[in-house]
Design a protein around this motif. Structure first.
Motif, PDB file in Angstrom:
ATOM      1  N   LYS A   7       3.640  16.704  11.988  1.00  0.00           N
ATOM      2  CA  LYS A   7       2.577  15.794  12.424  1.00  0.00           C
ATOM      3  C   LYS A   7       1.197  16.321  12.038  1.00  0.00           C
ATOM      4  N   GLU A   8       1.001  17.626  12.147  1.00  0.00           N
ATOM      5  CA  GLU A   8      -0.283  18.218  11.757  1.00  0.00           C
ATOM      6  C   GLU A   8      -0.530  18.052  10.256  1.00  0.00           C
ATOM      7  N   LEU A   9       0.515  18.259   9.469  1.00  0.00           N
ATOM      8  CA  LEU A   9       0.386  18.120   8.020  1.00  0.00           C
ATOM      9  C   LEU A   9       0.122  16.668   7.642  1.00  0.00           C
ATOM     10  N   ILE A  10       0.810  15.770   8.292  1.00  0.00           N
ATOM     11  CA  ILE A  10       0.606  14.344   8.040  1.00  0.00           C
ATOM     12  C   ILE A  10      -0.818  13.943   8.407  1.00  0.00           C
ATOM     13  N   ASP A  11      -1.304  14.460   9.522  1.00  0.00           N
ATOM     14  CA  ASP A  11      -2.674  14.150   9.957  1.00  0.00           C
ATOM     15  C   ASP A  11      -3.690  14.610   8.911  1.00  0.00           C
ATOM     16  N   ALA A  12      -3.507  15.818   8.395  1.00  0.00           N
ATOM     17  CA  ALA A  12      -4.432  16.328   7.371  1.00  0.00           C
ATOM     18  C   ALA A  12      -4.375  15.467   6.115  1.00  0.00           C
ATOM     19  N   ALA A  13      -3.179  15.081   5.719  1.00  0.00           N
ATOM     20  CA  ALA A  13      -3.025  14.241   4.526  1.00  0.00           C
ATOM     21  C   ALA A  13      -3.618  12.849   4.762  1.00  0.00           C
ATOM     22  N   GLU A  14      -3.387  12.294   5.926  1.00  0.00           N
ATOM     23  CA  GLU A  14      -3.928  10.963   6.213  1.00  0.00           C
ATOM     24  C   GLU A  14      -5.456  10.971   6.193  1.00  0.00           C
ATOM     25  N   LYS A  15      -6.066  12.011   6.717  1.00  0.00           N
ATOM     26  CA  LYS A  15      -7.532  12.111   6.685  1.00  0.00           C
ATOM     27  C   LYS A  15      -8.035  12.138   5.245  1.00  0.00           C
ATOM     28  N   GLU A  16      -7.333  12.862   4.384  1.00  0.00           N
ATOM     29  CA  GLU A  16      -7.728  12.915   2.972  1.00  0.00           C
ATOM     30  C   GLU A  16      -7.553  11.546   2.323  1.00  0.00           C
ATOM     31  N   ALA A  17      -6.452  10.875   2.624  1.00  0.00           N
ATOM     32  CA  ALA A  17      -6.217   9.537   2.067  1.00  0.00           C
ATOM     33  C   ALA A  17      -7.311   8.568   2.523  1.00  0.00           C
ATOM     34  N   ALA A  18      -7.672   8.645   3.789  1.00  0.00           N
ATOM     35  CA  ALA A  18      -8.733   7.776   4.310  1.00  0.00           C
ATOM     36  C   ALA A  18     -10.064   8.082   3.626  1.00  0.00           C
ATOM     37  N   SER A  19     -10.309   9.351   3.317  1.00  0.00           N
ATOM     38  CA  SER A  19     -11.576   9.728   2.688  1.00  0.00           C
ATOM     39  C   SER A  19     -11.712   9.164   1.275  1.00  0.00           C
ATOM     40  N   ILE A  20     -10.579   8.889   0.616  1.00  0.00           N
ATOM     41  CA  ILE A  20     -10.628   8.285  -0.724  1.00  0.00           C
ATOM     42  C   ILE A  20     -10.268   6.799  -0.668  1.00  0.00           C
ATOM     43  N   ASP A  21     -10.092   6.281   0.557  1.00  0.00           N
ATOM     44  CA  ASP A  21      -9.851   4.859   0.808  1.00  0.00           C
ATOM     45  C   ASP A  21      -8.596   4.335   0.107  1.00  0.00           C
ATOM     46  N   VAL A  22      -7.494   5.098   0.242  1.00  0.00           N
ATOM     47  CA  VAL A  22      -6.208   4.681  -0.315  1.00  0.00           C
ATOM     48  C   VAL A  22      -5.164   4.750   0.790  1.00  0.00           C
ATOM     49  N   GLN A  23      -4.429   3.671   0.962  1.00  0.00           N
ATOM     50  CA  GLN A  23      -3.362   3.612   1.955  1.00  0.00           C
ATOM     51  C   GLN A  23      -2.121   4.285   1.369  1.00  0.00           C
ATOM     52  N   MET A  24      -1.561   5.250   2.073  1.00  0.00           N
ATOM     53  CA  MET A  24      -0.477   6.051   1.533  1.00  0.00           C
ATOM     54  C   MET A  24       0.675   6.210   2.521  1.00  0.00           C
ATOM     55  N   VAL A  25       1.787   6.662   1.966  1.00  0.00           N
ATOM     56  CA  VAL A  25       2.931   7.092   2.765  1.00  0.00           C
ATOM     57  C   VAL A  25       3.047   8.595   2.571  1.00  0.00           C
ATOM     58  N   ILE A  26       3.223   9.315   3.681  1.00  0.00           N
ATOM     59  CA  ILE A  26       3.307  10.773   3.666  1.00  0.00           C
ATOM     60  C   ILE A  26       4.621  11.165   4.322  1.00  0.00           C
ATOM     61  N   SER A  27       5.423  11.968   3.620  1.00  0.00           N
ATOM     62  CA  SER A  27       6.712  12.419   4.148  1.00  0.00           C
ATOM     63  C   SER A  27       6.787  13.933   4.162  1.00  0.00           C
ATOM     64  N   ILE A  28       7.448  14.453   5.192  1.00  0.00           N
ATOM     65  CA  ILE A  28       7.675  15.887   5.325  1.00  0.00           C
ATOM     66  C   ILE A  28       9.174  16.097   5.506  1.00  0.00           C
ATOM     67  N   VAL A  29       9.735  17.026   4.714  1.00  0.00           N
ATOM     68  CA  VAL A  29      11.148  17.384   4.851  1.00  0.00           C
ATOM     69  C   VAL A  29      11.267  18.868   5.163  1.00  0.00           C
ATOM     70  N   ASP A  30      12.424  19.255   5.702  1.00  0.00           N
ATOM     71  CA  ASP A  30      12.680  20.669   5.981  1.00  0.00           C
ATOM     72  C   ASP A  30      13.299  21.349   4.766  1.00  0.00           C
ATOM     73  N   ALA A  31      13.690  22.594   4.901  1.00  0.00           N
ATOM     74  CA  ALA A  31      14.213  23.379   3.784  1.00  0.00           C
ATOM     75  C   ALA A  31      15.492  22.797   3.189  1.00  0.00           C
ATOM     76  N   GLY A  32      16.214  22.007   3.947  1.00  0.00           N
ATOM     77  CA  GLY A  32      17.435  21.377   3.456  1.00  0.00           C
ATOM     78  C   GLY A  32      17.210  19.987   2.894  1.00  0.00           C
ATOM     79  N   GLY A  33      15.946  19.565   2.831  1.00  0.00           N
ATOM     80  CA  GLY A  33      15.629  18.234   2.327  1.00  0.00           C
ATOM     81  C   GLY A  33      15.794  17.136   3.355  1.00  0.00           C
TER      82      GLY A  33
END
Length: 134
Positions: A7-33
């Protein structure tokens, strides 16, 4: 890798996406995919759901950024056709990055929704947040 960190990583990515005004999908996986979390910003492309998750999966499965595959997978390249393996899950353009701790891949981030350079920029914001959190 756990849900709180994702959630923290997604939040950081979403803030960056908002700063460039692009709607994005952000996914995080664990070591096993395995999917930990996916976040689709309002009005982000539905197609980006699979692309973002597959970028993250590719990065963890091959332990490298997806952009590193671009040159080797062009026609006549040494890995041409790689994207047709693994049920088509391999993504060969930028936007996926492994997350490493103690020289070991512990997960990955994948971002989709903009131009490749925008996807990479937003994904790198998540990587930076991960590096600061280690």
């Amino acid at each position: 890798m756990n849900l709180n960190l994702a959630k923290e990583l997604i939040d950081a990515a979403e803030k960056e996406a908002a700063s460039i005004d692009v709607q994005m999908v952000i996914s995080i996986v664990d070591a096993g995919g395995n999917l930990i979390a996916t976040h689709r910003m309002d009005d982000a492309w539905i197609a980006s759901l699979d692309v973002a998750q597959n970028k993250a999966w590719t990065s963890v499965a091959l332990k490298m950024p997806t952009v590193d595959l671009a040159e080797a997978t062009v026609q006549n390249g040494e890995l041409y056709g790689l994207n047709t393996t693994n049920q088509g899950r391999i993504v060969v353009f930028g936007g996926g990055y492994p997350l490493e701790k103690d020289a070991k891949v512990v997960g990955a981030v994948g971002v989709s929704g903009g131009a490749v350079n925008q996807d990479m920029q937003v994904a790198q914001a998540a990587v930076k947040a991960f590096e600061e959190n280690k």
